[in-house]
Motif scaffolding. Structure first.
Motif, PDB file in Angstrom:
ATOM      1  N   LEU B   8       6.036  14.220   1.009  1.00 48.35           N
ATOM      2  CA  LEU B   8       6.929  15.314   1.405  1.00 48.35           C
ATOM      3  C   LEU B   8       6.172  16.643   1.451  1.00 48.35           C
ATOM      4  O   LEU B   8       6.385  17.462   2.359  1.00 48.35           O
ATOM      5  CB  LEU B   8       8.118  15.416   0.443  1.00 48.35           C
ATOM      6  CG  LEU B   8       9.090  14.236   0.457  1.00 48.35           C
ATOM      7  CD1 LEU B   8      10.263  14.493  -0.466  1.00 48.35           C
ATOM      8  CD2 LEU B   8       9.602  13.963   1.857  1.00 48.35           C
ATOM      9  N   LEU B  11       4.137  16.689   4.480  1.00 48.75           N
ATOM     10  CA  LEU B  11       4.975  16.992   5.640  1.00 48.75           C
ATOM     11  C   LEU B  11       5.204  18.497   5.754  1.00 48.75           C
ATOM     12  O   LEU B  11       5.059  19.075   6.843  1.00 48.75           O
ATOM     13  CB  LEU B  11       6.321  16.256   5.523  1.00 48.75           C
ATOM     14  CG  LEU B  11       7.398  16.658   6.528  1.00 48.75           C
ATOM     15  CD1 LEU B  11       6.995  16.323   7.946  1.00 48.75           C
ATOM     16  CD2 LEU B  11       8.716  15.965   6.204  1.00 48.75           C
ATOM     17  N   PHE B  97      12.713  21.767   7.273  1.00 45.35           N
ATOM     18  CA  PHE B  97      12.491  20.483   6.636  1.00 45.35           C
ATOM     19  C   PHE B  97      13.876  19.855   6.495  1.00 45.35           C
ATOM     20  O   PHE B  97      14.551  20.038   5.507  1.00 45.35           O
ATOM     21  CB  PHE B  97      11.857  20.748   5.265  1.00 45.35           C
ATOM     22  CG  PHE B  97      11.766  19.544   4.371  1.00 45.35           C
ATOM     23  CD1 PHE B  97      10.693  18.708   4.441  1.00 45.35           C
ATOM     24  CD2 PHE B  97      12.753  19.275   3.440  1.00 45.35           C
ATOM     25  CE1 PHE B  97      10.599  17.605   3.604  1.00 45.35           C
ATOM     26  CE2 PHE B  97      12.668  18.180   2.601  1.00 45.35           C
ATOM     27  CZ  PHE B  97      11.598  17.352   2.685  1.00 45.35           C
ATOM     28  N   GLU B  98      14.311  19.174   7.536  1.00 48.50           N
ATOM     29  CA  GLU B  98      15.654  18.603   7.484  1.00 48.50           C
ATOM     30  C   GLU B  98      15.606  17.263   6.793  1.00 48.50           C
ATOM     31  O   GLU B  98      15.017  16.317   7.311  1.00 48.50           O
ATOM     32  CB  GLU B  98      16.179  18.415   8.906  1.00 48.50           C
ATOM     33  CG  GLU B  98      16.984  19.569   9.420  1.00 48.50           C
ATOM     34  CD  GLU B  98      17.429  19.325  10.838  1.00 48.50           C
ATOM     35  OE1 GLU B  98      18.260  18.445  11.049  1.00 48.50           O
ATOM     36  OE2 GLU B  98      16.894  19.998  11.741  1.00 48.50           O
ATOM     37  N   MET B  99      16.266  17.196   5.649  1.00 50.98           N
ATOM     38  CA  MET B  99      16.234  15.948   4.881  1.00 50.98           C
ATOM     39  C   MET B  99      16.783  14.776   5.688  1.00 50.98           C
ATOM     40  O   MET B  99      16.296  13.662   5.576  1.00 50.98           O
ATOM     41  CB  MET B  99      17.084  16.115   3.620  1.00 50.98           C
ATOM     42  CG  MET B  99      16.398  16.794   2.497  1.00 50.98           C
ATOM     43  SD  MET B  99      17.320  16.557   0.990  1.00 50.98           S
ATOM     44  CE  MET B  99      18.725  17.579   1.279  1.00 50.98           C
ATOM     45  N   SER B 100      17.805  15.073   6.493  1.00 52.42           N
ATOM     46  CA  SER B 100      18.481  13.973   7.191  1.00 52.42           C
ATOM     47  C   SER B 100      17.532  13.198   8.108  1.00 52.42           C
ATOM     48  O   SER B 100      17.769  12.037   8.404  1.00 52.42           O
ATOM     49  CB  SER B 100      19.673  14.508   7.975  1.00 52.42           C
ATOM     50  OG  SER B 100      19.275  15.596   8.750  1.00 52.42           O
ATOM     51  N   ARG B 101      16.436  13.832   8.529  1.00 46.51           N
ATOM     52  CA  ARG B 101      15.491  13.119   9.400  1.00 46.51           C
ATOM     53  C   ARG B 101      14.688  12.077   8.622  1.00 46.51           C
ATOM     54  O   ARG B 101      14.033  11.224   9.212  1.00 46.51           O
ATOM     55  CB  ARG B 101      14.531  14.098  10.051  1.00 46.51           C
ATOM     56  CG  ARG B 101      15.221  15.006  11.009  1.00 46.51           C
ATOM     57  CD  ARG B 101      14.229  15.784  11.802  1.00 46.51           C
ATOM     58  NE  ARG B 101      14.813  17.038  12.224  1.00 46.51           N
ATOM     59  CZ  ARG B 101      14.190  17.930  12.950  1.00 46.51           C
ATOM     60  NH1 ARG B 101      12.949  17.707  13.338  1.00 46.51           N
ATOM     61  NH2 ARG B 101      14.775  19.037  13.294  1.00 46.51           N
ATOM     62  N   LEU B 102      14.719  12.193   7.302  1.00 44.57           N
ATOM     63  CA  LEU B 102      13.955  11.241   6.493  1.00 44.57           C
ATOM     64  C   LEU B 102      14.817  10.065   6.034  1.00 44.57           C
ATOM     65  O   LEU B 102      14.296   9.094   5.492  1.00 44.57           O
ATOM     66  CB  LEU B 102      13.380  11.954   5.262  1.00 44.57           C
ATOM     67  CG  LEU B 102      12.388  13.082   5.574  1.00 44.57           C
ATOM     68  CD1 LEU B 102      12.139  13.919   4.347  1.00 44.57           C
ATOM     69  CD2 LEU B 102      11.075  12.496   6.071  1.00 44.57           C
ATOM     70  N   PHE B 103      16.115  10.175   6.228  1.00 41.64           N
ATOM     71  CA  PHE B 103      17.002   9.140   5.703  1.00 41.64           C
ATOM     72  C   PHE B 103      16.758   7.738   6.251  1.00 41.64           C
ATOM     73  O   PHE B 103      16.968   6.767   5.525  1.00 41.64           O
ATOM     74  CB  PHE B 103      18.475   9.536   5.908  1.00 41.64           C
ATOM     75  CG  PHE B 103      18.894  10.740   5.105  1.00 41.64           C
ATOM     76  CD1 PHE B 103      18.194  11.118   3.970  1.00 41.64           C
ATOM     77  CD2 PHE B 103      19.992  11.498   5.483  1.00 41.64           C
ATOM     78  CE1 PHE B 103      18.562  12.229   3.236  1.00 41.64           C
ATOM     79  CE2 PHE B 103      20.371  12.608   4.754  1.00 41.64           C
ATOM     80  CZ  PHE B 103      19.651  12.976   3.632  1.00 41.64           C
ATOM     81  N   PRO B 104      16.321   7.571   7.498  1.00 43.94           N
ATOM     82  CA  PRO B 104      16.087   6.186   7.946  1.00 43.94           C
ATOM     83  C   PRO B 104      14.929   5.507   7.208  1.00 43.94           C
ATOM     84  O   PRO B 104      14.759   4.304   7.323  1.00 43.94           O
ATOM     85  CB  PRO B 104      15.739   6.342   9.433  1.00 43.94           C
ATOM     86  CG  PRO B 104      16.253   7.666   9.837  1.00 43.94           C
ATOM     87  CD  PRO B 104      16.152   8.520   8.610  1.00 43.94           C
ATOM     88  N   HIS B 105      14.143   6.284   6.464  1.00 48.89           N
ATOM     89  CA  HIS B 105      12.947   5.720   5.832  1.00 48.89           C
ATOM     90  C   HIS B 105      13.153   5.498   4.329  1.00 48.89           C
ATOM     91  O   HIS B 105      14.015   6.124   3.722  1.00 48.89           O
ATOM     92  CB  HIS B 105      11.760   6.652   6.092  1.00 48.89           C
ATOM     93  CG  HIS B 105      11.632   7.001   7.535  1.00 48.89           C
ATOM     94  ND1 HIS B 105      11.344   6.063   8.498  1.00 48.89           N
ATOM     95  CD2 HIS B 105      11.811   8.172   8.203  1.00 48.89           C
ATOM     96  CE1 HIS B 105      11.340   6.649   9.688  1.00 48.89           C
ATOM     97  NE2 HIS B 105      11.619   7.922   9.539  1.00 48.89           N
ATOM     98  N   PRO B 106      12.326   4.606   3.759  1.00 49.38           N
ATOM     99  CA  PRO B 106      12.543   4.274   2.342  1.00 49.38           C
ATOM    100  C   PRO B 106      12.053   5.377   1.419  1.00 49.38           C
ATOM    101  O   PRO B 106      10.907   5.359   0.984  1.00 49.38           O
ATOM    102  CB  PRO B 106      11.732   2.989   2.162  1.00 49.38           C
ATOM    103  CG  PRO B 106      10.679   3.053   3.185  1.00 49.38           C
ATOM    104  CD  PRO B 106      11.218   3.831   4.334  1.00 49.38           C
ATOM    105  N   ILE B 107      12.906   6.308   1.144  1.00 46.20           N
ATOM    106  CA  ILE B 107      12.552   7.384   0.222  1.00 46.20           C
ATOM    107  C   ILE B 107      13.708   7.545  -0.765  1.00 46.20           C
ATOM    108  O   ILE B 107      14.866   7.597  -0.357  1.00 46.20           O
ATOM    109  CB  ILE B 107      12.208   8.681   0.990  1.00 46.20           C
ATOM    110  CG1 ILE B 107      11.813   9.772   0.020  1.00 46.20           C
ATOM    111  CG2 ILE B 107      13.293   9.144   1.897  1.00 46.20           C
ATOM    112  CD1 ILE B 107      10.989  10.860   0.674  1.00 46.20           C
ATOM    113  N   SER B 108      13.343   7.577  -2.045  1.00 47.61           N
ATOM    114  CA  SER B 108      14.406   7.521  -3.054  1.00 47.61           C
ATOM    115  C   SER B 108      15.149   8.846  -3.160  1.00 47.61           C
ATOM    116  O   SER B 108      14.632   9.910  -2.801  1.00 47.61           O
ATOM    117  CB  SER B 108      13.819   7.148  -4.404  1.00 47.61           C
ATOM    118  OG  SER B 108      12.997   8.197  -4.870  1.00 47.61           O
ATOM    119  N   MET B 286      22.997  11.690   2.160  1.00 51.45           N
ATOM    120  CA  MET B 286      22.418  10.338   2.251  1.00 51.45           C
ATOM    121  C   MET B 286      23.487   9.300   2.544  1.00 51.45           C
ATOM    122  O   MET B 286      23.204   8.250   3.099  1.00 51.45           O
ATOM    123  CB  MET B 286      21.708   9.979   0.940  1.00 51.45           C
ATOM    124  CG  MET B 286      20.372  10.660   0.782  1.00 51.45           C
ATOM    125  SD  MET B 286      19.500  10.086  -0.676  1.00 51.45           S
ATOM    126  CE  MET B 286      18.566   8.709  -0.011  1.00 51.45           C
TER     127      MET B 286
END
Lengths: 266, 556
Positions: B8, B11, B97-108, B286
């Motif tokens: 992160l 990124l 840094f939009e969190m929602s763009r990371l949601f498809p990926h495995p991030i806790s 999420m």
């Protein structure tokens, strides 16, 4: 993948938005190692289903497992095993394609050397190598789609969820991608779950199809099975099977005589 | 978790570094742009350090009590800056840094909560806040060296409150990004603190300095430090969450150790609560909260009226009017007008009632107040509807008009008529309210006339602004198009408003009978200017169709 020959299994999977039921008690079983086409008219619930199966949206009711993991209880395990190309692509526009693919590779725990090894052939496959150092901001829609597809492939997932994957992608790349996907299915037992409106594509590319209409599963199986269920001859195109299965009626062309000219001919 | 956090941060580093990437095709211009950015950064960072040193020196020069007051005011200011910055400046320079763009990926979930908070620290706002806080620590420690540890410890939750406030605002924008109405509501709510600050000035402006012993005593203060002490604003600011860690770090300076510790403990609880709010919103995001935002059904009535002129014009006008009504912009304009009337007309009325005003002023003030409000309202309407034509009325849908055989001047005329219809209702309502509040009924016809002339006469300049600097206000990186659009809009106002104001206001002030000539002259000037410029502007719009479409749609 947990010991199970079913890649995707849903049980009365439902999603409501207020009064609207986008997906209604969906029961679906997609075996491992097939290309599964998910067909349906616009607004039928395809993208909502994919969002639920990829753990982006919790179901209002029902359950589903992907790669043997519950989408609601074990979303991280699900995401580790899948590759997704969501409808809105969700890309960071100020990164280059290489940087974005690297980001996804890192999120999937690939080490730097492995990512470096995998990116060039992916860019080559998708014909993005010449634009790899440009910002995604400057990409066309098709190029953005290819970038999202490369991101979905970088970690060689067990199951791929692709929302309208070939829409806007040129025929040369489409052919190359289809070949790679077929190899993944045949050699590695990957399951490809993709939504599309293009019947010809589904007919030629899919082992199995599911047809969803107004949130409900209208039919599922191989194309031959669906033809049989729809009482259509063996050579009937999938388009006819689809129309018969969703129970759609083609508009009386007389009303469109002003456009088609048919009333004048008659 | 560490690997995910590292990713992160990587990124955020990449997104920040992308600030230096240019899209210019010309190699020389690209290099020049890069040099300019590097130079501006080379000046910016030392400036932050100078600011920090300034804060430290300033606090050293003040008395301990005044230093406490100054730190409270400064940190409350910082709090408001952090509250608003994610929505504006940050997203213009660095992609959000939009969190929602990371949601498809495995991030806790844990990594996302911690990582996004860490990322908020590593923004430009974070970089310039740190020297200021260090300056405060140094300045306060000078007064009470024994309290250094407490002051330094207090600075940590102070920074955490700022960062988490900025983070939560970012979260809220992620949450409402998919819904224009919610987004507009959020933006309006976030401007409220500044509105209240603006209104607050009237407390001082209209306070009776001669009668109030406290205010009189302020005049005897020997310097800013003494004024700060006498005002004691900290007793009000203590209700703002940011004041708790500030009190924790600065109360020990005036020997209130126990209270300082209490506020420090309270601020830790505050930080925990903010973290919890951030975690709660992240969890909701999420779980698809942003995807679940519902759709709105709207009424669509058939248009049966046949109006003279080209039917295509009225077809587009109907579209423009519906689009305008369904946009959040009219509600924002009404809200800002209410605030403006409250802030301007009410104090003017109070001034009337309590002061011995000469008959000439008594006659003039309602008109001047009305003219000011109407000019501001007209400017807001034109900035929101005409200069922001490709944001409010025609967005990417402009492609439909551009690909139709409709002449471009008709496109402009239709949009301008829709804006004029809205403006006439808005201006009439404002004029009526001012007339009632001031009891000066002459305001009503004059105000309506002034408002409409300003609207019509200013429209060509705002049309030009829309064509030259098309933009859409969005909560994401927009490559400075928004500021450019705003700048063009402001320039349009400067060029177009003064003649109309002069034609209506000056005769009223100096020679009323002249209005018989100047009001028709203002109308003729406005209409003439509009008619003469409409077709050339239409041609310009046609020439710039492609550039406009690119500017409006590539932000999607």
């Amino acid at each position: 993948m947990r010991e199970n020959s079913t890649a995707i299994q849903t049980h009365t999977l439902t999603r409501r938005y207020g009064d609207l039921t986008a997906v209604d008690r969906l029961d679906l079983a997609v075996p491992q190692g097939v290309i599964f086409g998910f067909l349906g008219p616009n607004g039928a619930g395809k993208s909502t289903t994919i969002n639920m199966l990829t753990s982006l949206l919790p179901p209002t009711a029902g359950t589903a497992t992907v790669a043997g993991f519950d989408i609601k209880e074990e979303p991280l395990e699900v995401k580790r095993r899948i590759g997704t190309m969501p409808e809105d692509l969700s890309l960071y526009e100020r990164l280059t394609a290489s940087e974005h693919i690297e980001l996804v590779g890192r999120l999937h725990g690939l080490d730097h050397a492995e990512i470096e090894r995998r990116i060039p052939p992916l860019l080559d496959l998708l014909e993005l190598e010449d634009s790899a150092d440009k910002m995604i901001l400057d990409y066309s829609h098709g190029m953005r789609k290819k970038t999202a597809l490369a991101c979905a492939l970088i970690h060689a997932p067990e199951i791929l969820f692709l929302d309208e994957p070939f829409e806007g992608i040129d025929p040369i790349s489409t052919k190359a991608i289809k070949e790679v996907l077929r190899d993944m299915v045949a050699q590695r037992g990957t399951t490809v779950f993709f939504s599309t409106h293009v019947m010809e594509l589904a007919e030629r590319f899919c082992d199995q199809v599911g047809i969803i209409n107004k949130g409900q599963l209208a039919g599922v199986g191989s194309i031959a099975e669906l033809r049989q269920r729809a009482d259509l001859p063996d050579d009937a195109p999938l388009e006819d099977v689809f129309i018969r299965t969703v129970g759609a009626e083609v508009e009386d062309e007389g009303l469109l005589g002003w456009l088609t000219g048919r009333e004048n001919v008659d | 978790m560490w690997t995910e956090l590292k990713t992160l941060l990587w990124l955020q580093w990449k997104l920040t570094r992308a600030m230096f990437r240019s899209r210019r095709l010309n190699e020389k211009l690209r290099v020049l742009g890069l040099i300019f950015r590097v130079i501006s950064l080379l000046f910016t960072f030392p400036m932050f350090i100078v600011m920090g040193i300034g804060v430290a020196v300033g606090l050293i020069l003040l008395s301990p009590r005044a230093a406490y007051e100054a730190v409270m005011i400064a940190n409350t200011g910082l709090f408001f800056i952090w509250l608003l910055l994610p929505a504006s400046a940050n997203s213009q320079m660095v992609e959000r840094f939009e969190m929602s763009r990371l949601f498809p990926h495995p991030i806790s979930f844990r990594s996302l909560v911690v990582g996004s908070t860490a990322v908020s620290m590593l923004t430009m706002t974070g970089f310039w806040t740190i020297p200021l806080l260090i300056g405060e620590v140094i300045g306060l420690t000078y007064h009470q060296p024994l309290a250094f540890l407490l002051i330094a410890l207090g600075a940590l939750p102070a920074f955490a409150v700022l960062v988490l406030t900025g983070r939560i605002m970012d979260d809220v924008f992620d949450l409402v990004a998919g819904d224009r109405r919610l987004r507009a509501l959020a933006l309006t709510l976030f401007t409220l603190p500044f509105m209240f600050c603006w209104l607050g000035q009237y407390i001082f402006q209209y306070a009776d300095w001669e009668q109030n012993p406290f205010l009189q005593s302020l005049e005897t203060a020997s310097g800013p430090g003494e004024i700060l002490e006498m005002l004691g604003i900290s007793s009000l600011l203590i209700w703002v969450p940011m004041a708790w860690p500030t009190a924790g770090m600065s109360l020990a300076v005036s020997g209130q150790w126990g209270l300082a510790l209490l506020f420090l403990a309270l601020s830790v609880v505050g930080v925990a609560l903010l973290l919890r709010v951030h975690a709660g919103i992240t969890r909701r995001l999420m779980q698809g909260a942003a995807l679940s935002i519902g759709t709105q059904r709207v009424r669509s009535r058939k248009w049966r009226v046949r109006l003279p002129g080209p039917p295509a014009l009225w077809a587009v006008f109907r579209k423009d009017w519906l689009y305008l009504l369904r946009s959040p912009m009219p509600r924002r304009l009404i809200f800002s007008s209410i605030i403006m009337v409250a802030a301007t007309a009410l104090p003017a009325m109070r001034g009337f009632a309590e002061n011995d005003v000469s008959p000439v002023l008594e006659r003039l003030i309602p008109l001047l107040v009305g003219a000011f409000i109407l000019t501001m309202a007209g400017m807001a309407i034109n900035m929101g509807l005409t200069a922001n034509y490709f944001g409010t009325i025609d967005r990417e849908g402009f492609a439909t008009l551009a690909s139709s055989p409709l002449k471009c001047w008709l496109v402009l005329l239709s949009a301008n008529l829709a804006a004029l219809l809205y403006a006439s209702l808005h201006v009439s309502a404002i004029s009526l309210v001012i007339a009632i509040l001031t009891g000066s009924w002459a305001i009503l016809p004059l105000g309506i006339c002034l408002g409409l002339c300003l609207q019509i006469g200013s429209t060509p300049a705002y049309n030009l602004a829309a064509i030259i600097g098309p933009y859409r206000a969005q909560l994401k990186f927009s490559r400075g198009t928004r500021q450019r659009g705003n700048a063009w809009g402001m320039l349009a106002w400067v060029v177009s408003a003064p003649p109309v104001l002069a034609l209506i206001l000056l005769p009223y002030i100096f020679w009323k009978p002249g209005l018989v000539i100047t009001i028709p002259a203002a109308i003729v000037y406005s209409l003439g200017l509009y008619v003469l410029t409409l077709k050339p502007l239409g041609r310009l719009l046609q020439r710039r169709e492609h550039a406009i479409l690119e500017a409006v749609t590539t932000q999607e």
